[in-house]
Design a protein around this motif. Structure first.
Motif, mmCIF file in Angstrom:
data_model
loop_
_atom_site.group_PDB
_atom_site.id
_atom_site.type_symbol
_atom_site.label_atom_id
_atom_site.label_comp_id
_atom_site.label_asym_id
_atom_site.label_seq_id
_atom_site.Cartn_x
_atom_site.Cartn_y
_atom_site.Cartn_z
ATOM 1 N N VAL A 39 0.841 -1.195 0.000
ATOM 2 C CA VAL A 39 0.000 0.000 0.000
ATOM 3 C C VAL A 39 0.882 1.254 0.000
ATOM 4 O O VAL A 39 0.666 2.173 -0.800
ATOM 5 C CB VAL A 39 -0.975 -0.022 1.199
ATOM 6 C CG1 VAL A 39 -1.602 1.339 1.434
ATOM 7 C CG2 VAL A 39 -2.051 -1.085 0.980
ATOM 8 N N SER A 73 -6.927 -4.329 -2.980
ATOM 9 C CA SER A 73 -6.726 -2.905 -2.747
ATOM 10 C C SER A 73 -6.680 -2.125 -4.056
ATOM 11 O O SER A 73 -6.609 -2.711 -5.140
ATOM 12 C CB SER A 73 -5.444 -2.679 -1.942
ATOM 13 O OG SER A 73 -5.410 -1.358 -1.429
ATOM 14 N N LYS A 132 -15.324 -3.927 1.288
ATOM 15 C CA LYS A 132 -14.190 -4.581 0.640
ATOM 16 C C LYS A 132 -14.625 -5.088 -0.726
ATOM 17 O O LYS A 132 -15.715 -5.656 -0.843
ATOM 18 C CB LYS A 132 -13.727 -5.745 1.521
ATOM 19 C CG LYS A 132 -12.516 -6.475 1.028
ATOM 20 C CD LYS A 132 -12.120 -7.542 2.031
ATOM 21 C CE LYS A 132 -10.901 -8.296 1.576
ATOM 22 N NZ LYS A 132 -10.452 -9.258 2.578
ATOM 23 N N LYS A 141 -11.148 -1.005 7.347
ATOM 24 C CA LYS A 141 -10.135 -0.621 6.372
ATOM 25 C C LYS A 141 -9.223 0.415 7.017
ATOM 26 O O LYS A 141 -9.701 1.298 7.740
ATOM 27 C CB LYS A 141 -10.791 -0.031 5.118
ATOM 28 C CG LYS A 141 -9.798 0.319 4.022
ATOM 29 C CD LYS A 141 -10.499 0.775 2.756
ATOM 30 C CE LYS A 141 -9.503 1.000 1.634
ATOM 31 N NZ LYS A 141 -10.173 1.391 0.376
ATOM 32 N N SER A 143 -6.452 3.041 5.655
ATOM 33 C CA SER A 143 -5.867 3.600 4.441
ATOM 34 C C SER A 143 -4.682 4.498 4.754
ATOM 35 O O SER A 143 -4.686 5.227 5.743
ATOM 36 C CB SER A 143 -6.908 4.403 3.665
ATOM 37 O OG SER A 143 -7.833 3.543 3.049
ATOM 38 N N ALA A 160 -4.609 4.415 -0.498
ATOM 39 C CA ALA A 160 -4.956 3.008 -0.704
ATOM 40 C C ALA A 160 -4.981 2.393 0.687
ATOM 41 O O ALA A 160 -4.416 2.966 1.630
ATOM 42 C CB ALA A 160 -3.952 2.299 -1.603
#
Length: 188
Positions: A39, A73, A132, A141, A143, A160
Motif C-alpha cells: 500500500v 486494494s 471490501k 479498512k 488507508s 490506498a
C-alpha cells in the motif's frame, strides 16, 4: 467386507481432499490480501506518477484493470481543497462528488481524516469502515494517505488501504517509519 473398507477409505480420502482444498483456499485468499508495504509503495508510486504526469494522469486511476488496482486494494485520488473525488476505480459514482461529508457507520468523517493524515510529512493512516471489493459488507479498512505534489493543483492526495481486523495504527506507523528511512528500507 472389502467393499465397505474401500468405501471408508474413499470417504476418508474425500474428507482429506476437502480439508486440504479449504486450507489451500485460505492460503490463496491470504495471498490476495494487500500488505501495508504494498500500500505504501503503491501510494508513493501514484504520487510520483501524478507529479510527473500532472492532472492528465487522473484518468489512469479510474480503471479497474490498471496497475493501481491489485489484490484487494486500489489507489484512489481526491482533492481536499476542492472537496471532491477525482478518481476511484471501484466507485465511479463518487467521482466528481463532494467527499468531506462522507462518514462511515460510526460517524467518522473519512475524508476529513484522510486529508489531515495525508498532510503529514510522510503521510499517515486512517481507520474506518468501508466495503471490501467482492465482499459486499463493510469491513475494517486502514488507508494510507499522502499528498501529491502536482503543478497548478494543490490539495490533491492519493490513498490506498488494507482490510484487516487486527493491525493497529502504531504497527502501521512502524512500517511507515521503516519505509521512510532509506538506511532501513533499501527499496527507496
Amino acid at each position: 467386507m472389502r467393499e465397505q473398507e474401500a468405501m471408508k477409505v474413499g470417504k476418508r480420502i474425500a474428507w482429506i481432499a476437502v480439508l486440504v482444498a479449504c486450507g489451500l483456499g485460505r492460503v490463496a485468499m491470504a495471498a490476495e490480501t494487500a500488505t501495508p508495504e504494498e500500500v505504501i509503495s503503491k501510494v508513493r508510486a501514484a504520487a510520483s506518477f501524478l507529479h510527473n504526469k500532472g492532472t492528465s494522469g487522473y484518468a489512469d486511476f479510474n480503471n479497474r484493470d490498471s496497475n493501481w488496482v491489485w489484490k484487494d486494494s486500489y489507489v484512489f485520488v481526491y482533492d481536499c481543497r476542492q472537496d471532491r473525488m477525482i478518481a476511484h476505480p471501484m466507485r465511479p459514482d463518487l467521482v466528481g462528488k463532494p467527499i468531506m461529508q462522507i462518514t462511515d457507520n460510526s460517524g467518522k468523517y473519512i475524508f476529513k481524516e484522510l486529508c489531515k493524515a495525508g498532510n503529514q510529512a510522510h503521510g499517515g493512516w486512517v481507520e474506518y469502515a468501508w466495503s471490501k471489493p467482492g465482499a459486499g459488507a463493510l469491513s475494517r479498512k486502514i488507508s494510507y494517505a499522502l499528498a501529491a505534489d502536482i503543478s497548478f493543483a494543490s490539495g490533491i492526495q492519493v490513498s490506498a488501504g488494507v482490510y484487516d481486523e487486527l493491525m493497529t495504527i502504531p504497527q502501521l506507523d512502524a512500517v511507515l517509519k521503516k519505509m521512510s528511512d532509506p538506511s532501513r528500507y533499501q527499496a527507496l
